[in-house]
Design an enzyme around this catalytic site. Sequence first.
Site, PDB file in Angstrom:
ATOM      1  N   TYR A  33       0.829  -1.205   0.000  1.00  0.00           N
ATOM      2  CA  TYR A  33       0.000   0.000   0.000  1.00  0.00           C
ATOM      3  C   TYR A  33       0.859   1.249   0.000  1.00  0.00           C
ATOM      4  O   TYR A  33       2.077   1.180   0.204  1.00  0.00           O
ATOM      5  CB  TYR A  33      -0.953  -0.003   1.207  1.00  0.00           C
ATOM      6  CG  TYR A  33      -0.299   0.329   2.542  1.00  0.00           C
ATOM      7  CD1 TYR A  33       0.513  -0.595   3.194  1.00  0.00           C
ATOM      8  CD2 TYR A  33      -0.498   1.568   3.145  1.00  0.00           C
ATOM      9  CE1 TYR A  33       1.096  -0.283   4.415  1.00  0.00           C
ATOM     10  CE2 TYR A  33       0.091   1.885   4.373  1.00  0.00           C
ATOM     11  CZ  TYR A  33       0.885   0.947   5.002  1.00  0.00           C
ATOM     12  OH  TYR A  33       1.476   1.255   6.203  1.00  0.00           O
ATOM     13  N   LYS A 148       6.538  -1.905   1.680  1.00  0.00           N
ATOM     14  CA  LYS A 148       5.403  -1.338   2.416  1.00  0.00           C
ATOM     15  C   LYS A 148       4.199  -2.275   2.298  1.00  0.00           C
ATOM     16  O   LYS A 148       3.285  -2.049   1.508  1.00  0.00           O
ATOM     17  CB  LYS A 148       5.085   0.073   1.893  1.00  0.00           C
ATOM     18  CG  LYS A 148       4.206   0.877   2.841  1.00  0.00           C
ATOM     19  CD  LYS A 148       4.233   2.349   2.465  1.00  0.00           C
ATOM     20  CE  LYS A 148       3.229   3.181   3.210  1.00  0.00           C
ATOM     21  NZ  LYS A 148       3.408   3.216   4.652  1.00  0.00           N
ATOM     22  N   GLU A 181      12.074   2.737  14.150  1.00  0.00           N
ATOM     23  CA  GLU A 181      11.188   3.819  13.701  1.00  0.00           C
ATOM     24  C   GLU A 181       9.953   3.835  14.596  1.00  0.00           C
ATOM     25  O   GLU A 181       9.830   3.029  15.525  1.00  0.00           O
ATOM     26  CB  GLU A 181      10.828   3.663  12.217  1.00  0.00           C
ATOM     27  CG  GLU A 181      10.253   2.308  11.864  1.00  0.00           C
ATOM     28  CD  GLU A 181      10.195   2.047  10.355  1.00  0.00           C
ATOM     29  OE1 GLU A 181       9.999   2.978   9.577  1.00  0.00           O
ATOM     30  OE2 GLU A 181      10.320   0.862   9.983  1.00  0.00           O
ATOM     31  N   LEU A 206      11.294   1.272   6.991  1.00  0.00           N
ATOM     32  CA  LEU A 206      10.696   1.734   5.743  1.00  0.00           C
ATOM     33  C   LEU A 206      11.341   3.074   5.412  1.00  0.00           C
ATOM     34  O   LEU A 206      11.377   3.984   6.253  1.00  0.00           O
ATOM     35  CB  LEU A 206       9.184   1.929   5.903  1.00  0.00           C
ATOM     36  CG  LEU A 206       8.518   2.348   4.598  1.00  0.00           C
ATOM     37  CD1 LEU A 206       8.386   1.165   3.641  1.00  0.00           C
ATOM     38  CD2 LEU A 206       7.153   2.969   4.848  1.00  0.00           C
TER      39      LEU A 206
HETATM   40  N1  PDD Z   1       3.049   5.106   7.225  1.00  0.00           N
HETATM   41  N2  PDD Z   1       7.779   3.933   8.658  1.00  0.00           N
HETATM   42  C1  PDD Z   1       6.631   3.216   8.709  1.00  0.00           C
HETATM   43  C2  PDD Z   1       6.647   1.912   9.428  1.00  0.00           C
HETATM   44  C3  PDD Z   1       5.464   3.701   8.096  1.00  0.00           C
HETATM   45  O1  PDD Z   1       4.328   2.975   8.137  1.00  0.00           O
HETATM   46  C4  PDD Z   1       5.497   4.958   7.442  1.00  0.00           C
HETATM   47  C5  PDD Z   1       4.299   5.536   6.756  1.00  0.00           C
HETATM   48  C6  PDD Z   1       6.706   5.679   7.433  1.00  0.00           C
HETATM   49  C7  PDD Z   1       6.855   7.016   6.764  1.00  0.00           C
HETATM   50  O2  PDD Z   1       6.797   6.901   5.370  1.00  0.00           O
HETATM   51  P1  PDD Z   1       6.272   8.101   4.459  1.00  0.00           P
HETATM   52  O3  PDD Z   1       7.060   9.303   4.844  1.00  0.00           O
HETATM   53  O4  PDD Z   1       6.571   7.658   3.087  1.00  0.00           O
HETATM   54  O5  PDD Z   1       4.798   8.259   4.758  1.00  0.00           O
HETATM   55  C8  PDD Z   1       7.832   5.121   8.041  1.00  0.00           C
HETATM   56  C9  PDD Z   1       1.823   5.558   6.576  1.00  0.00           C
HETATM   57  C10 PDD Z   1       1.593   7.030   6.683  1.00  0.00           C
HETATM   58  C11 PDD Z   1       0.647   4.728   7.071  1.00  0.00           C
HETATM   59  O6  PDD Z   1       0.842   3.535   7.205  1.00  0.00           O
HETATM   60  O7  PDD Z   1      -0.458   5.248   7.271  1.00  0.00           O
END
Ligand code: PDD
Length: 295
Positions: A33, A148, A181, A206
């Site tokens: 996703y 992801k 993270e 991620l």
């Molecule tokens: N989550 N690390 C994890 C585990 C994440 O699920 C996300 C993003 C990020 C940050 O990635 P980005 O900057 O590309 O959004 C880091 C999204 C927002 C979610 O699952 O809703």
Amino acid sequence: MPRISYVNGHYVPHNHATIQIEDRGFLMADAVYEVIGCIHGHMADETGHLDRLERSLSELQIAMPVERETLRFLMREVMRRNRQKNAAIYIQVTRGVAKRDFKFPSPDTPPTLVLISYDFDFDGNAAVKNGMKVKTVPDIRWQRRDIKTVLLLPQSMAKQSAVNDGLDDSWMVDPEGFITECSASNAWIVTKDKKLVTRGVTSEILRGITRTAIEKLCKEMNLVLEERSFTPQEAYDAVEAFTSSATALITPVIEIDGHKIGDGKRGDICKNLYEEYRAYVEGLRGKQVSWEAGL
Ligand code: PDD
């Protein structure tokens, strides 16, 4: 006018949008996703998010369900039908529908594509100004966190553990004692000598698209960035801490495991980065970054 979502070629009223019970996304979390923010009509880091979607799919040998240009159109069309200018657009692709079996089904199985757009008030997000309180928890996820996937139960448990303690979120810690993270965002600290520290890019995290944009902003703002692992103790001693993601954008962390960070308020570096990021997304700071595939 009903809320509209998109499922496999159809715009459907959200409450009637369904997938089949043998969808591999449902049976095996065999799906990836993306979440893309649209802020005042500006898609934030769209290229980066779509590059990462393609990479996640290719790592799992799932085909892109539609051309990228079509996906870009669908994102806008779902938002248009929902009359949104500020939204978090959720895109999910699964390996499709097949009899339950551990081996992958035939490669010509059509992937499932779902788009949901959620109203998101970026300007009114109180946490951006007030900050969040977090705790640390063991990181119990699988080893391919660079993909992801919708395999999100460990992150959901990490978040709930924080909520159960009256906190906002959890920062996860690897077996060696270093922070990986936050449950759904990247974790950052600012050291006493004003260096930004965030974990290096490996399959242990991620690689956030917002993180990549911040890397670029650091260069423009003459901020020193160190990509390395850090411990909870180093985080307690930091002068600022924050998380970054497509929805949180850049949200301060004001307390970790009961330790007040800095003076317990959003720090200047966090505030400046947030303002620069918003300006960059809204096209006031030149081109948005594209995410480079590969680790
Ligand atoms: N989550 N690390 C994890 C585990 C994440 O699920 C996300 C993003 C990020 C940050 O990635 P980005 O900057 O590309 O959004 C880091 C999204 C927002 C979610 O699952 O809703």
